[in-house]
Design an enzyme around this catalytic site. Structure first.
Site, PDB file in Angstrom:
ATOM      1  N   CYS A 189       6.238   8.047  23.379  1.00  0.00           N
ATOM      2  CA  CYS A 189       7.256   7.144  23.904  1.00  0.00           C
ATOM      3  C   CYS A 189       7.257   5.813  23.154  1.00  0.00           C
ATOM      4  O   CYS A 189       8.152   5.005  23.322  1.00  0.00           O
ATOM      5  CB  CYS A 189       7.049   6.907  25.386  1.00  0.00           C
ATOM      6  SG  CYS A 189       5.377   6.415  25.779  1.00  0.00           S
ATOM      7  N   GLY A 232       0.828  -1.199   0.000  1.00  0.00           N
ATOM      8  CA  GLY A 232       0.000   0.000   0.000  1.00  0.00           C
ATOM      9  C   GLY A 232       0.863   1.248   0.000  1.00  0.00           C
ATOM     10  O   GLY A 232       0.546   2.245  -0.669  1.00  0.00           O
TER      11      GLY A 232
END
Lengths: 521, 521
Positions: free
Chosen positions: A338, A69
């Site tokens: 994070c 894709g």
């Protein structure tokens, strides 16, 4: 062991597996050759193209298979930008497109990319899109000039791009309306349909469409690129005879056959499975905020993908949350800073202006059961509570917010916090808190009010430290958080919104930025 | 049913199949994710990279997986050309590289591509390569400036490319010597190892190497790109975090695992299988010219791939030959013009200056048996004879060459020829001989001697018509063939070489070109 990350990659559909095995035997040869093995491969390729085109809603000769894709999106952007260079060099894209679209747009030299903003649910407003098509970054339209040189006044737009549904929060975009606007403006619209093609064709007068088989249970290695007749298109890859010159290299035929077969199979079940999964998602949307305190469910409650829901948990470190859920047997993903290699929060959550800390995306694969979801709902509160306890967040912070008595505690460094912050860096960065300091807030008086030094500390610490001290200033007083963590820019305003405090704004600072909050309650 | 086109695509190796099936279960998830399915996928990816790097002879962190060999070559060419733009903008490649290299070189804007010529066996001379690296198209070096603007004197070379072995004729190239020359010139060398990697690592100080798994029995959808440390490289694809930013898009992990496993497996058998197949190829090289009249075996008899042999048959239409062999159960490929979509002969045969008509490439897959080869040798003479009979070539032409008595026959239009030429066009071009005319030769006197009008006729007709009339002119006399078929440019000189006639040269003509031949015997 429930896998709840279908939006990253779906496990192989049984039909895909069966088709792949058959095509490995029948379809390994070069479909461009005239001998029997080649002719057999050609028949399989033609049949797969017909089936995929039917599912997409285009003609077979408008559709090519790409290796992914991502590559389909890259080709689409570069192919149209090159073909329409004379018409214009600007690109108009939604701010919440997949990074493959945004990076392809960056790679197209020229007239800059205009990003059309979204509302808090992640949805673009067709009017904003129209304004961006017409002239670029008009004030108040939500459109924002983000990269490249300032487009010359009146310079045309080469290409517009809008996803059918967002990959991180599931919000469905008004593609048909935007396609009509694009048509009226004479600008081709590229639709990234990676997340929605399993559920149905993309309606509307789009010009190009890209998708990815491993999102619907097909094998990896197969993308789709549809370019509707009449769309100007000039492939930028080196010349190649395969796939109409639009996708160079030997076709991955067994995987293509499996991709087409599984798309047909998932479509046959799409209506019933959508209804079933959507009910499970509704259950998550309702229950998570009830079971877990301080959670923001993000995205649109109705205009959304059936199988996907995203929420963010205050005072929680996304990576620790992922790890805790993994330990409990649940595989989910996160847009928290994070958990990204760049230590920045997801650009989607940023564009929406919603909380990014403690972010979790649940995307249910076909066949996910109510029992799996119930177990998830049973497990989540404990995992969140453990992460918060480890960060010493819930008791201390919520106490600090609720009653001044907790102040003394908030002033003392916490060993749990220290351990975690000193040791958690998986990206090789320096210990960001190695000196043992911990901002407890100091009142400098003047405009800044109470100043919290959170420099060198990562999400969710700056928000936790803000929450710890807000109770110390009088109602109407200011708290200024110094932070060099990118997530703070998003999460401090989001915290204010959730906590009904006033976000005053951001000021430049010697290091990072100073975020100013006024206590309202 | 023997399949003799392993150089196009090899059937899936049993080890590849087994590894693919296992990896479909274990390796479908996103290897960038931190949950258990992602970690498992990451382990498989890392192990596959280690195994492939070991087989290539590079470090694991120097190797990335691409969607195909073609894409690996494209990336290599654009990545080095961009990174070394300051060093120079010329590319130096052999004239017999795979079209993926030649097309990638064309797509790199700039200083032009110098093609280094080859000898009649298809091999480059290191001295020619050195001359091209030094200064471009020196006369007599065999190097030829072919595309782009003339390079400025002294402008540097960005990249050199040389295949390890040719894909059409099997000739092994002097890669190690050329790599040393490149190193001395400070130019990185890209080696296309697609055809040879199954047999062993590429020796020498190359800088970049590309290969393709489906050539060694791995699945389609996997290429390798190795970029040795110290090579300046700037990926030209849009930014992407996967594969060190050198190959965007979700990795095709099950296929990657299968590719690495099968490469290891074929390498374990490479020495014994090479010896076995090489003996079978030697048998074909010896027997075909003995069994079939007027055949030219092309390529090098010793410095060659073990499993591949190519020959061309005079007075034979390659497409009809392929079809006849297919009917008899043999799958082979051809570099004849009539088998290409562009109706031009293979650029490899052209660069070698060898006959292209009736061209057949036999490339034996692993496990091909002596019995298969014997059956092929039993079958081939009859198939060639039937094609020649259909073209009315052997009796008429060989008679015409041998004895003047055949002249009368040569003058009359042949129905067989007519039918074939009028009806064979599979590419949608107009009937090129619809007026029923057939050049039988007319003596115009003057410089041209006997003129044969073969305009509008395709390979092998112009050569057949030349052969028909050569006996009519006296020894020392001229025959001029008018032809607008690209193959004539290659095949008329090649026929002269095979027939010990003198090729005088080519003159421009109102349509096509005029090829002049002097009768020698």
């Amino acid at each position: 062991m429930p896998y709840f990350d279908a939006a990253s990659a779906a496990p192989l559909h049984p039909v895909a597996r069966e088709a792949l095995l058959a095509a490995l035997d029948e379809g390994w040869a070069d479909p461009a050759r005239l001998y029997r093995e080649g002719r057999r491969a050609r028949l399989l390729l033609d049949a797969a193209r017909e089936a995929a085109a039917e599912a997409v809603g285009c003609r077979a000769d408008e559709l090519v298979f790409t290796p992914s894709g991502t590559r389909a999106l890259h080709s689409a952007v570069s192919g149209v930008a090159a073909a329409r260079r004379r018409a214009g060099r600007r690109l108009v894209v939604s701010a919440v497109e997949h990074s493959a679209v945004l990076h392809a747009a960056e790679a197209v030299a020229g007239g800059g990319t205009v990003q059309v903003g979204v509302d808090r649910t992640g949805r673009v407003a067709p009017a904003d899109f129209a304004a961006a098509l017409a002239g670029g970054a008009e004030p108040g339209t939500g459109a924002e000039q983000t990269t490249g040189e300032e487009p010359a006044a009146g310079e045309g737009t080469a290409l517009a791009a809008l996803q059918s549904a967002n990959h991180e929060v599931g919000t469905v975009q008004p593609v048909a309306e935007v396609a009509d606007l694009c048509r009226a403006a004479g600008v081709p619209l590229l639709v990234d349909a990676a997340q929605s093609l399993a559920w149905g064709p993309v309606e509307g007068a789009w010009s190009l469409l890209a998708a990815s088989a491993h999102k619907w249970g097909g094998p990896p290695g197969v993308g789709l690129l549809a370019v509707r007749k009449g769309t100007r298109y000039a492939p930028q890859e080196p010349a190649d005879e395969r796939e109409s010159g639009r996708s160079p290299g030997f076709q991955n035929l067994p995987a293509i056959v499996a991709a087409a077969a599984s798309l047909r199979a998932v479509r046959a079940q799409a209506a019933s499975e959508a209804a079933r999964l959507s009910a499970l998602v509704d259950r998550i949307r309702t229950e998570v905020p009830r079971l877990v305190p301080d959670v923001e469910v993000v995205g649109h409650d109705r205009l959304r993908l059936p199988h996907l829901v995203t929420f963010s948990c205050l005072y929680v470190d996304g990576e620790a949350l992922l790890a805790g859920l993994d330990l409990a047997g649940f595989s989910v993903s996160s847009g928290s800073s994070c958990t990204s290699s760049t230590l920045t929060p997801s650009h989607v959550l940023r564009a929406m202006g919603v909380l990014s800390e403690g972010n979790i995306r649940v995307s249910l694969p076909a066949g996910a059961t109510a029992a799996d979801v119930d177990r998830f709902l049973d497990t989540l509160p404990g995992v969140v509570a453990r992460v918060r306890a480890h960060l010493d967040a819930p008791a201390a912070v919520r106490g600090a917010e609720d009653e001044p008595a907790a102040r003394a505690h908030a002033d003392a460094p916490e060993p749990g916090h220290e351990d975690r912050n000193g040791g958690r860096d998986r990206n090789g960065h320096e210990d960001r808190n190695g000196d043992g300091s911990q901002g407890g807030g100091r009142n400098e008086g003047g405009d800044a009010g109470l100043v919290v030094d959170s420099l060198g500390k990562r999400c969710p610490i700056p928000v936790i430290e803000l929450a710890r001290v807000i109770g110390r200033v009088p109602v109407g007083g200011l708290v200024t958080v110094l932070s060099d963590d990118e997530a703070a820019r998003l999460d401090i305003p989001a915290w204010c919104e959730m906590r009904a405090q006033e976000y005053v704004g951001e000021r430049p600072a010697e290091r990072g930025a100073a975020y100013v909050v006024r206590r309202r309650g």
